[in-house]
Design an enzyme around this catalytic site. Structure first.
Site, PDB file in Angstrom:
ATOM      1  N   ARG A 104      -5.192   5.633   0.553  1.00 54.05           N
ATOM      2  CA  ARG A 104      -4.394   4.732   0.634  1.00 54.05           C
ATOM      3  C   ARG A 104      -4.478   3.391  -0.407  1.00 54.05           C
ATOM      4  O   ARG A 104      -5.760   3.122  -0.506  1.00 54.05           O
ATOM      5  CB  ARG A 104      -4.711   3.778   2.045  1.00 54.05           C
ATOM      6  N   ARG A 110       4.391  -7.332  12.460  1.00 51.99           N
ATOM      7  CA  ARG A 110       2.808  -6.885  13.000  1.00 51.99           C
ATOM      8  C   ARG A 110       2.133  -8.109  13.007  1.00 51.99           C
ATOM      9  O   ARG A 110       2.571  -9.066  12.833  1.00 51.99           O
ATOM     10  CB  ARG A 110       2.144  -5.858  12.019  1.00 51.99           C
ATOM     11  N   ARG A 166       0.812  -1.274  -0.112  1.00 51.30           N
ATOM     12  CA  ARG A 166      -0.040  -0.039   0.250  1.00 51.30           C
ATOM     13  C   ARG A 166       0.973   1.345  -0.117  1.00 51.30           C
ATOM     14  O   ARG A 166       1.965   1.271   0.558  1.00 51.30           O
ATOM     15  CB  ARG A 166      -0.956   0.144   1.285  1.00 51.30           C
ATOM     16  N   CYS A 211       1.250  10.929   8.971  1.00 54.80           N
ATOM     17  CA  CYS A 211       2.224  10.588  10.067  1.00 54.80           C
ATOM     18  C   CYS A 211       3.826  10.257   9.569  1.00 54.80           C
ATOM     19  O   CYS A 211       3.873   9.818   8.187  1.00 54.80           O
ATOM     20  CB  CYS A 211       1.823   8.967  10.356  1.00 54.80           C
ATOM     21  N   GLU A 270      -1.461  -3.256  12.510  1.00 59.01           N
ATOM     22  CA  GLU A 270      -0.823  -2.491  13.542  1.00 59.01           C
ATOM     23  C   GLU A 270      -1.515  -2.526  14.870  1.00 59.01           C
ATOM     24  O   GLU A 270      -2.857  -2.853  14.863  1.00 59.01           O
ATOM     25  CB  GLU A 270      -0.901  -0.927  13.005  1.00 59.01           C
ATOM     26  N   GLU A 312      -6.296   7.679   7.479  1.00 57.78           N
ATOM     27  CA  GLU A 312      -5.118   8.270   7.988  1.00 57.78           C
ATOM     28  C   GLU A 312      -4.505   9.146   6.954  1.00 57.78           C
ATOM     29  O   GLU A 312      -4.212  10.174   7.550  1.00 57.78           O
ATOM     30  CB  GLU A 312      -4.072   7.252   8.662  1.00 57.78           C
ATOM     31  N   ARG A 334       4.214   0.652   2.439  1.00 57.84           N
ATOM     32  CA  ARG A 334       4.410  -0.608   3.159  1.00 57.84           C
ATOM     33  C   ARG A 334       4.057  -1.880   2.594  1.00 57.84           C
ATOM     34  O   ARG A 334       2.765  -1.987   2.073  1.00 57.84           O
ATOM     35  CB  ARG A 334       3.439  -0.551   4.628  1.00 57.84           C
ATOM     36  N   THR A 357       6.021   8.659   9.760  1.00 54.05           N
ATOM     37  CA  THR A 357       6.678   7.396   9.597  1.00 54.05           C
ATOM     38  C   THR A 357       6.284   6.925   8.174  1.00 54.05           C
ATOM     39  O   THR A 357       7.149   6.158   7.371  1.00 54.05           O
ATOM     40  CB  THR A 357       5.927   6.254  10.201  1.00 54.05           C
TER      41      THR A 357
HETATM   42  P1  ADP Z   1      -1.323  -0.227   6.878  1.00 55.53           P
HETATM   43  O1  ADP Z   1      -0.989  -1.551   6.077  1.00 55.53           O
HETATM   44  O2  ADP Z   1      -2.531   0.436   5.917  1.00 55.53           O
HETATM   45  O3  ADP Z   1      -0.473   0.563   7.544  1.00 55.53           O
HETATM   46  P2  ADP Z   1      -2.447  -2.013   8.817  1.00 55.53           P
HETATM   47  O4  ADP Z   1      -1.194  -2.528   9.483  1.00 55.53           O
HETATM   48  O5  ADP Z   1      -3.433  -1.709   9.995  1.00 55.53           O
HETATM   49  O6  ADP Z   1      -2.511  -0.781   7.990  1.00 55.53           O
HETATM   50  O7  ADP Z   1      -3.071  -3.136   7.776  1.00 55.53           O
HETATM   51  C1  ADP Z   1      -4.370  -3.092   7.338  1.00 55.53           C
HETATM   52  C2  ADP Z   1      -4.901  -4.172   6.930  1.00 55.53           C
HETATM   53  O8  ADP Z   1      -4.250  -4.781   6.005  1.00 55.53           O
HETATM   54  C3  ADP Z   1      -5.029  -5.415   7.963  1.00 55.53           C
HETATM   55  O9  ADP Z   1      -6.227  -5.954   8.086  1.00 55.53           O
HETATM   56  C4  ADP Z   1      -3.990  -6.141   7.796  1.00 55.53           C
HETATM   57  O10 ADP Z   1      -4.271  -7.451   8.425  1.00 55.53           O
HETATM   58  C5  ADP Z   1      -3.958  -6.300   6.354  1.00 55.53           C
HETATM   59  N1  ADP Z   1      -2.809  -6.810   5.863  1.00 55.53           N
HETATM   60  C6  ADP Z   1      -1.501  -6.196   5.687  1.00 55.53           C
HETATM   61  N2  ADP Z   1      -0.733  -7.128   4.995  1.00 55.53           N
HETATM   62  C7  ADP Z   1      -1.345  -7.892   4.682  1.00 55.53           C
HETATM   63  C8  ADP Z   1      -0.944  -9.027   3.822  1.00 55.53           C
HETATM   64  N3  ADP Z   1       0.211  -9.171   3.630  1.00 55.53           N
HETATM   65  N4  ADP Z   1      -2.082  -9.959   3.439  1.00 55.53           N
HETATM   66  C9  ADP Z   1      -3.174  -9.889   3.918  1.00 55.53           C
HETATM   67  N5  ADP Z   1      -3.737  -8.761   4.555  1.00 55.53           N
HETATM   68  C10 ADP Z   1      -2.498  -7.647   4.879  1.00 55.53           C
HETATM   69  N1  ARG Z   2       0.851   7.646  16.135  1.00 58.69           N
HETATM   70  C1  ARG Z   2       1.027   6.460  16.545  1.00 58.69           C
HETATM   71  C2  ARG Z   2       2.573   6.279  17.284  1.00 58.69           C
HETATM   72  O1  ARG Z   2       3.145   7.444  17.453  1.00 58.69           O
HETATM   73  C3  ARG Z   2       1.432   5.686  15.321  1.00 58.69           C
HETATM   74  C4  ARG Z   2       2.603   5.689  14.449  1.00 58.69           C
HETATM   75  C5  ARG Z   2       2.839   4.755  13.192  1.00 58.69           C
HETATM   76  N2  ARG Z   2       1.564   4.260  12.865  1.00 58.69           N
HETATM   77  C6  ARG Z   2       0.766   4.772  11.696  1.00 58.69           C
HETATM   78  N3  ARG Z   2      -0.378   4.188  11.479  1.00 58.69           N
HETATM   79  N4  ARG Z   2       1.027   5.956  11.393  1.00 58.69           N
HETATM   80  O2  ARG Z   2       2.691   5.319  17.999  1.00 58.69           O
END
Ligand code: ADP
Ligand code: ARG
Length: 338
Positions: free
Chosen positions: A210, A290, A107, A252, A295, A206, A261, A254
């Site tokens: 995305r 994760r 993403r 953010c 997250e 966020e 990511r 990060t």
């Molecule tokens: P982001 O990736 O947008 O930073 P999250 O870590 O919360 O936010 O992930 C968003 C969603 O994507 C969650 O439901 C997570 O389980 C799913 N996800 C992330 N990576 C994978 C993957 N490789 N395969 C399937 N689902 C994924």
């Molecule tokens: N603001 C949160 C922290 O400082 C999240 C940071 C990274 N994650 C995110 N989804 N941007 O812990």
């Protein structure tokens, strides 16, 4: 529960920085007090700040710069370069045997030039962004053609299923909530997805967009190519907030730079027996760990979400190559575990 305050915000918000930023306001009315709101309310924040608009990164630089340097190793004179060329990837698959990697997802975050970011955007602008993004997506055809589903009015069972199946964001993230990014929820938010749910766009979470490409299995070249194509098409219609120094600008810090990511859900039941060790190994490989629900979630059945940590000062192709190599190493170590 009391947490030790150890965020980057806490570390870098010195008296001198406070003095420098006193009275500073960005064009969208964002101040240092707004930027630190989430970190102040959530003592367990790792970063603790959000940007309210693209100008936050220049006008509030005395606070953001050291945080960006500590997280990404990207200094004030460093430049960022994008490269979404799938031909640069070192392999087609993250798991040639096809036994460890369950699914692959990449993403990127994007925000439109000229609007406030989630913590500062007005209600009218949020709706306008939604309208513009949905209009652009309407032009998509072939495998990228899809439908937009607004969160407002979505029945609860459908929403919960989309979240459980890893397609949709959760609601009520307390970090975003305290940062002001969840105002007027669920208005203006939604998800676009293709019929096969391999191409998705989250709207006004966020970040304003995305853009997501995902599928079962480990074919990272396919996932990356689809994402690259979709970004290209959106870029022809929408102008994204971008700087040569910080790349794509995100709410953010990060997520600056590639705002990307790239992750796999990978079965590591043996390495997972000692999560602290798994995290140490991942850190060496420049990867983050994760849980399976994203997250702040836990692993289930020894499946972990492994992704690139660095997003800035590295190109998209380089970051995916780091993931290819790192996941290869983790799989090899898993095989060697007793
Ligand atoms: P982001 O990736 O947008 O930073 P999250 O870590 O919360 O936010 O992930 C968003 C969603 O994507 C969650 O439901 C997570 O389980 C799913 N996800 C992330 N990576 C994978 C993957 N490789 N395969 C399937 N689902 C994924
Ligand atoms: N603001 C949160 C922290 O400082 C999240 C940071 C990274 N994650 C995110 N989804 N941007 O812990």
């Amino acid at each position: 529960m009391s947490h030790e305050h150890k965020s980057l915000m806490k570390k870098h918000l010195t008296e001198e920085v406070k003095k420098k930023l006193k009275g500073v306001k960005t064009p969208h009315g964002f101040t240092v007090e707004d930027a630190i709101r989430s970190g102040v309310a959530n003592e367990d924040s790792s970063v603790g700040v959000y940007a309210g608009d693209e100008e936050s990164y220049t006008l509030l630089a005395p606070l953001f710069d050291p945080i960006i340097f500590e997280y990404h190793g990207h200094g004030v004179n460093d430049m960022h370069r994008a490269d979404l060329d799938a031909a640069k990837l070192e392999a087609d698959s993250l798991d040639p045997d096809g036994t460890y990697v369950v699914s692959t997802r990449i993403r990127v975050g994007r925000n439109l030039r000229g609007y406030g970011f989630a913590p500062a955007i007005t209600r009218e602008h949020r709706r306008e962004v939604e309208r513009r993004v949905v209009e652009s997506l309407r032009e998509f055809d072939g495998d990228l053609a899809g439908t937009y589903y607004p969160l407002e009015g979505m029945d609860e069972a459908t929403r919960m299923k989309l979240v459980a199946d890893h397609f949709l964001f959760k609601k009520g993230d307390r970090f975003l909530e305290a940062g002001g990014a969840n105002r007027d929820w669920p208005e203006g938010r939604g998800i676009f997805h293709s019929a096969d749910k391999r191409f998705l766009v989250w709207v006004n979470e966020e970040d304003e967009l995305r853009i997501i490409s995902m599928q079962e299995g480990a074919n990272v070249r396919e996932v990356f190519s689809r994402l690259s194509r979709a970004i290209d098409m959106l870029q022809r219609q929408l102008q994204f907030a971008y700087s040569d120094h910080l790349g794509y600008l995100s709410s953010c810090p990060t997520n600056l730079g590639t705002a990307m990511r790239a992750s796999v859900h990978v079965k590591l039941p043996k390495l997972g027996k000692d999560e602290a060790r798994l995290k140490r190994i991942a850190k060496e490989l420049k990867l983050s760990v994760r849980g399976v629900d994203g997250e702040h979630s836990e692993s289930k059945g020894g499946v972990y979400d492994i992704s690139n940590k660095q997003r800035l000062g590295i190109s998209e192709a380089e970051a995916v190559n780091l993931l290819i190599r790192g996941v290869g190493t983790l799989i090899m170590l898993e095989k060697c575990e007793a």
